[in-house]
Scaffold this motif. Structure first.
Motif, mmCIF file in Angstrom:
data_model
loop_
_atom_site.group_PDB
_atom_site.id
_atom_site.type_symbol
_atom_site.label_atom_id
_atom_site.label_comp_id
_atom_site.label_asym_id
_atom_site.label_seq_id
_atom_site.Cartn_x
_atom_site.Cartn_y
_atom_site.Cartn_z
ATOM 1 N N HIS A 70 -34.177 7.928 12.222
ATOM 2 C CA HIS A 70 -33.843 8.886 13.271
ATOM 3 C C HIS A 70 -33.721 8.132 14.582
ATOM 4 C CE1 HIS A 70 -34.453 12.327 10.643
ATOM 5 N NE2 HIS A 70 -35.480 11.650 10.155
ATOM 6 N N VAL A 71 -32.958 8.691 15.509
ATOM 7 C CA VAL A 71 -32.737 8.029 16.795
ATOM 8 C C VAL A 71 -33.333 8.864 17.928
ATOM 9 C CG1 VAL A 71 -30.431 9.048 17.110
ATOM 10 C CG2 VAL A 71 -31.032 6.932 18.283
ATOM 11 N N SER A 72 -33.959 8.172 18.873
ATOM 12 C CA SER A 72 -34.423 8.763 20.132
ATOM 13 C C SER A 72 -33.726 8.026 21.256
ATOM 14 C CB SER A 72 -35.942 8.612 20.286
ATOM 15 O OG SER A 72 -36.627 9.264 19.259
ATOM 16 N N ARG A 73 -33.275 8.771 22.246
ATOM 17 C CA ARG A 73 -32.608 8.167 23.398
ATOM 18 C C ARG A 73 -33.581 8.094 24.558
ATOM 19 N NH1 ARG A 73 -29.232 10.585 20.119
ATOM 20 N NH2 ARG A 73 -27.062 9.962 19.960
ATOM 21 N N GLY A 74 -33.471 7.025 25.329
ATOM 22 C CA GLY A 74 -34.353 6.871 26.475
ATOM 23 C C GLY A 74 -34.061 5.588 27.215
ATOM 24 N N SER A 75 -35.134 4.907 27.598
ATOM 25 C CA SER A 75 -35.001 3.666 28.348
ATOM 26 C C SER A 75 -36.195 2.767 28.047
ATOM 27 C CB SER A 75 -34.902 3.946 29.849
ATOM 28 O OG SER A 75 -36.086 4.571 30.311
ATOM 29 N N VAL A 76 -36.116 1.566 28.584
ATOM 30 C CA VAL A 76 -37.219 0.619 28.488
ATOM 31 C C VAL A 76 -37.882 0.566 29.867
ATOM 32 C CG1 VAL A 76 -37.822 -1.803 28.126
ATOM 33 C CG2 VAL A 76 -36.109 -0.726 26.682
ATOM 34 N N ARG A 77 -39.205 0.662 29.873
ATOM 35 C CA ARG A 77 -39.929 0.590 31.143
ATOM 36 C C ARG A 77 -39.663 -0.756 31.811
ATOM 37 N NH1 ARG A 77 -44.034 2.492 27.823
ATOM 38 N NH2 ARG A 77 -45.224 0.554 28.018
ATOM 39 N N LEU A 78 -39.335 -0.719 33.077
ATOM 40 C CA LEU A 78 -39.114 -1.952 33.827
ATOM 41 C C LEU A 78 -40.444 -2.660 34.053
ATOM 42 C CD1 LEU A 78 -36.500 -0.720 36.434
ATOM 43 C CD2 LEU A 78 -36.098 -1.922 34.279
ATOM 44 N N LYS A 92 -47.077 -7.581 15.670
ATOM 45 C CA LYS A 92 -47.489 -6.304 15.080
ATOM 46 C C LYS A 92 -48.362 -5.524 16.069
ATOM 47 C CE LYS A 92 -49.503 -4.382 10.929
ATOM 48 N NZ LYS A 92 -48.456 -3.907 10.079
ATOM 49 N N GLY A 93 -48.048 -4.232 16.226
ATOM 50 C CA GLY A 93 -48.823 -3.347 17.084
ATOM 51 C C GLY A 93 -48.479 -3.396 18.561
ATOM 52 N N THR A 94 -47.469 -4.164 18.939
ATOM 53 C CA THR A 94 -47.092 -4.295 20.349
ATOM 54 C C THR A 94 -46.372 -3.054 20.849
ATOM 55 O OG1 THR A 94 -46.935 -6.689 20.199
ATOM 56 C CG2 THR A 94 -45.699 -5.654 21.973
ATOM 57 N N ASP A 95 -46.701 -2.615 22.043
ATOM 58 C CA ASP A 95 -45.995 -1.524 22.726
ATOM 59 C C ASP A 95 -44.630 -2.036 23.152
ATOM 60 O OD1 ASP A 95 -45.039 0.473 24.423
ATOM 61 O OD2 ASP A 95 -46.706 0.349 25.825
ATOM 62 N N THR A 96 -43.563 -1.419 22.672
ATOM 63 C CA THR A 96 -42.193 -1.880 22.979
ATOM 64 C C THR A 96 -41.712 -1.464 24.362
ATOM 65 O OG1 THR A 96 -41.155 0.065 22.004
ATOM 66 C CG2 THR A 96 -41.579 -1.828 20.534
ATOM 67 N N GLY A 97 -42.432 -0.594 25.038
ATOM 68 C CA GLY A 97 -42.026 -0.172 26.367
ATOM 69 C C GLY A 97 -40.993 0.939 26.375
ATOM 70 N N PHE A 98 -40.735 1.557 25.225
ATOM 71 C CA PHE A 98 -39.751 2.631 25.153
ATOM 72 C C PHE A 98 -40.306 3.894 25.791
ATOM 73 C CE2 PHE A 98 -37.912 6.339 22.969
ATOM 74 C CZ PHE A 98 -36.586 6.146 23.283
ATOM 75 N N GLN A 99 -39.468 4.566 26.577
ATOM 76 C CA GLN A 99 -39.808 5.889 27.091
ATOM 77 C C GLN A 99 -38.661 6.834 26.795
ATOM 78 O OE1 GLN A 99 -41.013 4.898 31.078
ATOM 79 N NE2 GLN A 99 -38.928 4.908 31.850
ATOM 80 N N ALA A 100 -38.967 7.881 26.075
ATOM 81 C CA ALA A 100 -37.948 8.842 25.622
ATOM 82 C C ALA A 100 -37.388 9.651 26.781
ATOM 83 C CB ALA A 100 -38.558 9.779 24.572
#
Length: 119
Positions: A16-24, A109-117
């Motif tokens: 599934h896809v979620s749209r958003g951005s990467v935290r600066l 493994k387990g790293t926060d990717t910085g994605f914000q929906a």
């Protein structure tokens, strides 16, 4: 803001896809980085991501689709966050006359990717 698309495996076993951005200014623990290029008009049939990774598009325009029919277009300067490492996967095809130049950044493994929906 850097536009991002997150592909993840849902409880139904499909991508599934979620749209958003990467935290600066987000720092993440990474394992590797490498670059690849595919010629114009390339495509890749159904596959899951090999690992959780950023796929940073440097050149090219692609259409991605999931088995459930969710679709999005990825352009230069945008990031795909591939987390769909299990299940039915996704497919892509280049839709312009440019090669697809990209950088893969794999995460520990387990790293926060910085994605914000939704951003």
């Amino acid at each position: 803001m850097i536009r991002a698309y997150r592909l993840h495996t849902g409880p139904d076993g499909h991508s599934h896809v979620s749209r958003g951005s990467v935290r600066l200014h987000h720092a993440a623990a990474v394992e590797t980085i490498h670059v690849e290029e595919s010629p114009p008009h390339s495509s890749l049939d159904w596959h899951p991501a090999p690992t959780t990774q950023y796929v940073i598009t440097l050149a090219g325009t692609l259409e991605f689709v999931t088995r459930t029919g969710e679709a999005f277009t990825l352009r230069a300067g945008e990031i795909l966050i591939a987390e769909d490492t299990a299940g039915s996967g996704h497919a892509w095809k280049l839709v312009d006359d440019q090669p697809w130049r990209r950088a893969y950044v794999t995460f520990r493994k387990g790293t926060d990717t910085g994605f914000q929906a939704g951003s």
